[in-house]
Design an enzyme around this catalytic site. Structure first.
Site, mmCIF file in Angstrom:
data_model
loop_
_atom_site.group_PDB
_atom_site.id
_atom_site.type_symbol
_atom_site.label_atom_id
_atom_site.label_comp_id
_atom_site.label_asym_id
_atom_site.label_seq_id
_atom_site.Cartn_x
_atom_site.Cartn_y
_atom_site.Cartn_z
ATOM 1 N N ILE A 123 0.910 -1.148 0.000
ATOM 2 C CA ILE A 123 0.000 0.000 0.000
ATOM 3 C C ILE A 123 0.948 1.196 0.000
ATOM 4 O O ILE A 123 1.540 1.519 1.024
ATOM 5 C CB ILE A 123 -0.938 0.011 1.227
ATOM 6 C CG1 ILE A 123 -1.830 -1.230 1.221
ATOM 7 C CG2 ILE A 123 -1.776 1.288 1.229
ATOM 8 C CD1 ILE A 123 -2.727 -1.366 2.432
ATOM 9 N N PRO A 124 1.128 1.834 -1.159
ATOM 10 C CA PRO A 124 2.248 2.760 -1.361
ATOM 11 C C PRO A 124 2.109 4.139 -0.720
ATOM 12 O O PRO A 124 2.050 5.166 -1.398
ATOM 13 C CB PRO A 124 2.323 2.857 -2.887
ATOM 14 C CG PRO A 124 0.910 2.662 -3.331
ATOM 15 C CD PRO A 124 0.336 1.657 -2.381
ATOM 16 N N CYS A 125 2.122 4.176 0.598
ATOM 17 C CA CYS A 125 2.054 5.454 1.301
ATOM 18 C C CYS A 125 3.324 6.282 1.070
ATOM 19 O O CYS A 125 3.321 7.489 1.300
ATOM 20 C CB CYS A 125 1.773 5.253 2.781
ATOM 21 S SG CYS A 125 2.934 4.195 3.633
ATOM 22 N N HIS A 126 4.388 5.645 0.562
ATOM 23 C CA HIS A 126 5.609 6.403 0.254
ATOM 24 C C HIS A 126 5.382 7.371 -0.902
ATOM 25 O O HIS A 126 6.165 8.296 -1.086
ATOM 26 C CB HIS A 126 6.779 5.449 -0.060
ATOM 27 C CG HIS A 126 6.570 4.573 -1.249
ATOM 28 N ND1 HIS A 126 5.856 3.383 -1.171
ATOM 29 C CD2 HIS A 126 6.950 4.701 -2.543
ATOM 30 C CE1 HIS A 126 5.831 2.823 -2.373
ATOM 31 N NE2 HIS A 126 6.481 3.606 -3.225
#
Length: 162
Positions: A121-124
């Site tokens: 889950i690409p919160c970056h």
């Protein structure tokens, strides 16, 4: 039962946990958990393979069943994060607008902070309104490495000078 695999990567040691056929957590070396079952299940082997492909630049999207505990709002934010295109970023405000809560940028940031399945889950890919890197559970250095990896791969493997 929760099973965890520890994978040596170019980013360091990464732990991935699964329970009941779903990935439930991805964490970096500084957050390693002691006393967990380290059995490499078929799902964890698949996650390990996909993570290695992502880090080598040959995978942009993950095809893994995810189950992350959170509120309905948090889950809505996490689904929106999964729609940010590889190699691109969005601001907390943009995410808030996407989910129909334009004044909830701060709450989006808090939901990002609670994401337990980093990278998948690409919160970056979420940055401040001014484009600056802010907040990442694994540290801003790691966030910068992930964004740079994606930026280079999205540009056909060529370094991009910004």
């Amino acid at each position: 039962m929760v099973h965890t695999a520890y994978i040596q990567t170019t980013l360091g040691l990464i732990g991935i946990s699964e329970s009941e056929g779903f990935i439930t957590e991805l964490f970096f070396e500084k957050d390693l958990q002691k006393g967990t079952d380290t059995q490499l299940t078929p799902l964890l082997a698949k996650a390990e393979k996909q993570l290695a492909e992502y880090l080598s630049g040959s995978r942009r999207d993950f095809e893994l069943p995810l189950d992350v505990a959170g509120t309905a709002f948090q889950k809505t934010v996490w689904e929106a994060l999964r729609k940010i295109p590889y190699g691109q970023t969005r601001s907390y405000k943009q995410i808030a607008e996407w989910i129909g809560k334009p004044s909830a940028a701060r709450a989006v940031g808090m939901a990002n902070n609670k994401n337990s399945i980093l990278i998948l889950i690409p919160c970056h890919r979420v940055v401040g309104a001014d484009g600056k890197l802010v907040g990442y559970a694994a540290g801003l250095d790691m966030k910068e490495k992930l964004l740079e990896l994606e930026r280079i791969q999205a540009n056909g493997g060529k370094e991009v000078i910004l």
